[in-house]
Design a protein around this motif. Structure first.
Motif, PDB file in Angstrom:
ATOM      1  N   UNK A  80       0.834  -1.207   0.000  1.00  0.00           N
ATOM      2  CA  UNK A  80       0.000   0.000   0.000  1.00  0.00           C
ATOM      3  C   UNK A  80       0.868   1.256   0.000  1.00  0.00           C
ATOM      4  N   UNK A  81       1.951   1.217   0.771  1.00  0.00           N
ATOM      5  CA  UNK A  81       2.860   2.366   0.811  1.00  0.00           C
ATOM      6  C   UNK A  81       3.515   2.576  -0.554  1.00  0.00           C
ATOM      7  N   UNK A  82       3.915   1.484  -1.179  1.00  0.00           N
ATOM      8  CA  UNK A  82       4.567   1.568  -2.487  1.00  0.00           C
ATOM      9  C   UNK A  82       3.610   2.119  -3.551  1.00  0.00           C
ATOM     10  N   UNK A  83       2.322   1.827  -3.393  1.00  0.00           N
ATOM     11  CA  UNK A  83       1.324   2.202  -4.401  1.00  0.00           C
ATOM     12  C   UNK A  83       0.492   3.409  -3.970  1.00  0.00           C
ATOM     13  N   UNK A  84       1.008   4.198  -3.057  1.00  0.00           N
ATOM     14  CA  UNK A  84       0.218   5.284  -2.457  1.00  0.00           C
ATOM     15  C   UNK A  84      -0.202   6.351  -3.468  1.00  0.00           C
ATOM     16  N   UNK A  85       0.499   6.444  -4.586  1.00  0.00           N
ATOM     17  CA  UNK A  85       0.169   7.455  -5.589  1.00  0.00           C
ATOM     18  C   UNK A  85      -0.832   6.943  -6.627  1.00  0.00           C
ATOM     19  N   UNK A  86      -1.246   5.690  -6.496  1.00  0.00           N
ATOM     20  CA  UNK A  86      -2.172   5.110  -7.474  1.00  0.00           C
ATOM     21  C   UNK A  86      -3.493   4.783  -6.785  1.00  0.00           C
ATOM     22  N   UNK A  87      -4.591   5.221  -7.401  1.00  0.00           N
ATOM     23  CA  UNK A  87      -5.901   5.093  -6.763  1.00  0.00           C
ATOM     24  C   UNK A  87      -6.787   4.029  -7.403  1.00  0.00           C
ATOM     25  N   UNK A  88      -6.214   3.164  -8.218  1.00  0.00           N
ATOM     26  CA  UNK A  88      -7.020   2.137  -8.889  1.00  0.00           C
ATOM     27  C   UNK A  88      -6.684   0.727  -8.404  1.00  0.00           C
ATOM     28  N   UNK A  89      -6.206   0.626  -7.152  1.00  0.00           N
ATOM     29  CA  UNK A  89      -5.829  -0.669  -6.584  1.00  0.00           C
ATOM     30  C   UNK A  89      -6.640  -0.929  -5.321  1.00  0.00           C
ATOM     31  N   UNK A  90      -7.205  -2.124  -5.230  1.00  0.00           N
ATOM     32  CA  UNK A  90      -7.901  -2.573  -4.021  1.00  0.00           C
ATOM     33  C   UNK A  90      -7.071  -3.680  -3.381  1.00  0.00           C
ATOM     34  N   UNK A  91      -6.834  -3.571  -2.080  1.00  0.00           N
ATOM     35  CA  UNK A  91      -5.998  -4.541  -1.377  1.00  0.00           C
ATOM     36  C   UNK A  91      -6.841  -5.421  -0.452  1.00  0.00           C
ATOM     37  N   UNK A  92      -6.462  -6.708  -0.377  1.00  0.00           N
ATOM     38  CA  UNK A  92      -7.179  -7.665   0.462  1.00  0.00           C
ATOM     39  C   UNK A  92      -6.171  -8.599   1.127  1.00  0.00           C
ATOM     40  N   UNK A  93      -6.455  -8.966   2.367  1.00  0.00           N
ATOM     41  CA  UNK A  93      -5.667  -9.999   3.032  1.00  0.00           C
ATOM     42  C   UNK A  93      -6.437 -11.310   2.949  1.00  0.00           C
ATOM     43  N   UNK A  94      -5.794 -12.346   2.414  1.00  0.00           N
ATOM     44  CA  UNK A  94      -6.491 -13.618   2.219  1.00  0.00           C
ATOM     45  C   UNK A  94      -5.491 -14.768   2.234  1.00  0.00           C
ATOM     46  N   UNK A  95      -5.929 -15.892   2.768  1.00  0.00           N
ATOM     47  CA  UNK A  95      -5.165 -17.136   2.734  1.00  0.00           C
ATOM     48  C   UNK A  95      -5.703 -17.959   1.570  1.00  0.00           C
ATOM     49  N   UNK A  96      -4.914 -18.129   0.527  1.00  0.00           N
ATOM     50  CA  UNK A  96      -5.364 -18.836  -0.672  1.00  0.00           C
ATOM     51  C   UNK A  96      -5.716 -20.291  -0.398  1.00  0.00           C
ATOM     52  N   UNK A  97      -5.168 -20.839   0.676  1.00  0.00           N
ATOM     53  CA  UNK A  97      -5.394 -22.251   0.984  1.00  0.00           C
ATOM     54  C   UNK A  97      -6.735 -22.477   1.669  1.00  0.00           C
TER      55      UNK A  97
END
Length: 244
Positions: A80-97
């Motif tokens: 999120x910090x790396x992408x702070x200048x971009x507003x078209x990203x949604x972040x989610x925490x998930x366990x794929x398993x």
């Protein structure tokens, strides 16, 4: 999956991980992403297992909306910090398993060195999660460690030791990973930076993709720089495939 382990990895990313983003010798991943964005009509993309977000800004530049998910809260914070200048990203925490991915399937899924769990059960669950997240007719770009690379590195080490004057038996013994389990080796699980990690045969990737109803477009070597001590160049496999 072990969230504490992945949080530790993400906290010390530069020292713990061989970054595909930084070490892709020929820029193959960036080339393929650009080609897919240019040739296919894709609005939504997903960075599945985004980690600290090294590739996420690239995806955000190429596609209108990006869904990014990872197990590690530390990785997501850094992403999120790396992408702070971009507003078209949604972040989610998930366990794929063990958890359902909390966003709708996309037309392009990007998954780099995520399907590497040593547990066959966990790995198959993650494969289903990732492949089900691609719409019919959509594209998957997948990077996984190469088992052929591990084998060639072993033979290279043996040859180097023979050249240094070691006998055949000694050269082989000194090149074998003493921590390796016989059952792991049969399944392509080798130590990578001290961690049991699944590596794939090229034909194995092809079979897995076909079993999950994907038509293979390409499976290519993703080369890394030559090691200055062993003079061996490792590679991963990069696969692109279309869901039928």
């Amino acid at each position: 999956m072990d969230i504490n382990y992945w949080n530790k990895i993400c906290k010390n990313y530069q020292s713990e991980v061989l970054s595909v983003f930084d070490n892709d010798l020929h820029g193959l991943v960036k080339q393929r992403v650009g080609k897919i964005a240019q040739e296919e009509e894709i609005e939504r993309a997903a960075d599945i297992g985004c980690g600290v977000g090294r590739f996420t800004p690239l995806l955000a530049e190429q596609f209108e909306e990006v869904e990014a998910c990872d197990l590690s809260s530390v990785g997501l914070k850094n992403a999120k910090r790396r992408c702070s200048q971009q507003d078209n990203i949604n972040f989610y925490q998930v366990d794929l398993v063990s958890e359902a991915i909390p966003f709708a399937p996309v037309d392009f899924a990007f998954c780099v060195n995520v399907l590497i769990m040593p547990s066959l059960d966990q790995r198959l669950r993650a494969w289903r999660s990732v492949t089900n997240q691609v719409n019919r007719g959509g594209t998957l770009l997948l990077v996984v460690p190469s088992l052929e690379s591990v084998q060639m590195e072993f033979y290279s080490n043996v040859e180097r030791r023979l050249s240094d004057g070691e006998g055949c038996g000694e050269a082989v013994r000194n090149s074998i990973d003493e921590k390796a389990r016989a059952s792991d080796l049969r399944l392509g699980v080798h130590q990578l930076d001290g961690v049991r990690t699944k590596h794939y045969l090229k034909d194995e990737i092809a079979q897995m993709l076909e079993e999950h109803e994907f038509e293979i477009q390409e499976i290519s070597k993703l080369m890394y720089s030559e090691d200055e001590h062993t003079h061996f160049s490792q590679w991963d496999w990069l696969a692109t495939a279309t869901r039928k």
